[in-house]
Design an enzyme around this catalytic site. Structure first.
Site, PDB file in Angstrom:
ATOM      1  N   GLY A  59       0.849  -1.180   0.000  1.00  0.00           N
ATOM      2  CA  GLY A  59       0.000   0.000   0.000  1.00  0.00           C
ATOM      3  C   GLY A  59       0.886   1.231   0.000  1.00  0.00           C
ATOM      4  O   GLY A  59       1.986   1.218  -0.565  1.00  0.00           O
ATOM      5  N   GLU A  60       0.435   2.265   0.659  1.00  0.00           N
ATOM      6  CA  GLU A  60       1.227   3.491   0.799  1.00  0.00           C
ATOM      7  C   GLU A  60       1.792   3.498   2.216  1.00  0.00           C
ATOM      8  O   GLU A  60       1.067   3.676   3.188  1.00  0.00           O
ATOM      9  CB  GLU A  60       0.346   4.719   0.565  1.00  0.00           C
ATOM     10  N   SER A  61       3.096   3.254   2.329  1.00  0.00           N
ATOM     11  CA  SER A  61       3.683   3.006   3.643  1.00  0.00           C
ATOM     12  C   SER A  61       3.530   4.185   4.597  1.00  0.00           C
ATOM     13  O   SER A  61       3.280   3.996   5.791  1.00  0.00           O
ATOM     14  CB  SER A  61       5.161   2.633   3.497  1.00  0.00           C
ATOM     15  N   CYS A  91       5.981  -5.383   0.220  1.00  0.00           N
ATOM     16  CA  CYS A  91       6.141  -4.049  -0.364  1.00  0.00           C
ATOM     17  C   CYS A  91       6.164  -2.989   0.740  1.00  0.00           C
ATOM     18  O   CYS A  91       7.163  -2.849   1.434  1.00  0.00           O
ATOM     19  CB  CYS A  91       5.049  -3.786  -1.404  1.00  0.00           C
ATOM     20  N   ARG A 121      13.229   3.030  -0.385  1.00  0.00           N
ATOM     21  CA  ARG A 121      11.807   3.213  -0.704  1.00  0.00           C
ATOM     22  C   ARG A 121      11.677   3.587  -2.189  1.00  0.00           C
ATOM     23  O   ARG A 121      12.397   4.429  -2.696  1.00  0.00           O
ATOM     24  CB  ARG A 121      11.253   4.333   0.183  1.00  0.00           C
ATOM     25  N   HIS A 204       4.585  -8.684  -4.700  1.00  0.00           N
ATOM     26  CA  HIS A 204       3.225  -8.933  -4.225  1.00  0.00           C
ATOM     27  C   HIS A 204       2.747 -10.345  -4.563  1.00  0.00           C
ATOM     28  O   HIS A 204       2.037 -10.542  -5.557  1.00  0.00           O
ATOM     29  CB  HIS A 204       2.256  -7.930  -4.868  1.00  0.00           C
ATOM     30  N   GLU A 206       0.364 -11.858  -3.254  1.00  0.00           N
ATOM     31  CA  GLU A 206      -1.099 -11.893  -3.142  1.00  0.00           C
ATOM     32  C   GLU A 206      -1.788 -11.536  -4.453  1.00  0.00           C
ATOM     33  O   GLU A 206      -3.000 -11.758  -4.603  1.00  0.00           O
ATOM     34  CB  GLU A 206      -1.565 -10.943  -2.026  1.00  0.00           C
TER      35      GLU A 206
END
Length: 213
Positions: A59-61, A91, A121, A204, A206
């Site tokens: 996602g957005e860390s 991620c 990052r 990812h 998933e």
């Protein structure tokens, strides 16, 4: 007269997915395909305490960290990891689990730590630079399937640029010539690592059908 021995109920492991932001639904959908796994969304201390292991999704860390801080979850998540319970970060989750991070936004972000790594990052660039590739499967991964490679999906992904002596590298990505030139001649980066019960992947799983990870 014969007696029938009662059958033992199959053991079920309860796994939580941190559901603050990001691809938690995709993780849950894949976990639900694995026999013996009960999966729950985790947003509170009580839900965290109810699980045996945790996945921190992509996602957005920075956003994920801010929400976790606002809801008072950072200390609880740190305690969960320090208690020796399995935690897997994908991620953004990899960034979350790192002890050190490069390229953070101004002011930085809260890191749970635990993995003796430094991550870069957005190592692979912006969203437009996202890509898929096949990577060699670690021997332990091959125990759960015959394929000697796996599909890796990188979406604005980080990479491990430094790893401590107790960190096991499970997967590496070989940089293309233009990528190596942009990274000062570096030939490869680690994209999956493990240290004790902590696992992190820059890609990812998933978003694939591969449940081996």
């Amino acid at each position: 007269m014969t007696t029938t021995q009662p059958q033992e109920a199959p053991s079920v492991v309860r796994i939580g997915v941190l559901a603050l932001q990001g691809s938690f639904r995709e993780h849950m959908a894949l976990l639900q395909k694995i026999p013996g796994v009960q999966v729950v969304e985790v947003r509170t201390k009580e839900e965290l305490c109810s699980v045996s292991g945790l996945i921190i999704p992509g996602g957005e860390s920075t956003t994920m960290a801010l929400i976790a801080e606002k809801w008072g979850l950072i200390p609880e998540l740190q305690s969960f990891a320090k208690a020796g319970k399995p935690v897997w970060g994908t991620c953004a989750g990899m960034i979350f689990l790192a002890e050190r991070a490069e390229g953070q936004k101004k002011g930085g972000q809260a890191l749970l730590g635990g993995l003796d790594i430094c991550v870069s990052r957005n190592f692979f660039g912006a969203q437009i630079n996202s890509f898929e590739t096949q990577l060699p499967a670690h021997p332990q991964l091959q125990q759960y399937g015959s394929d000697n490679t796996f599909r890796a999906v990188f979406i604005r992904a980080p990479a491990v640029v430094e790893a401590g002596p107790d960190v096991e590298v499970l997967a590496q990505y070989q940089l293309r010539p233009e990528e190596a030139a942009a990274q000062g001649g570096r030939e490869s980066v680690a994209v999956a690592v493990r240290q004790g019960p902590l696992l992190a992947t820059a890609f990812h799983p998933e978003l694939t059908k591969d449940v081996r990870w």
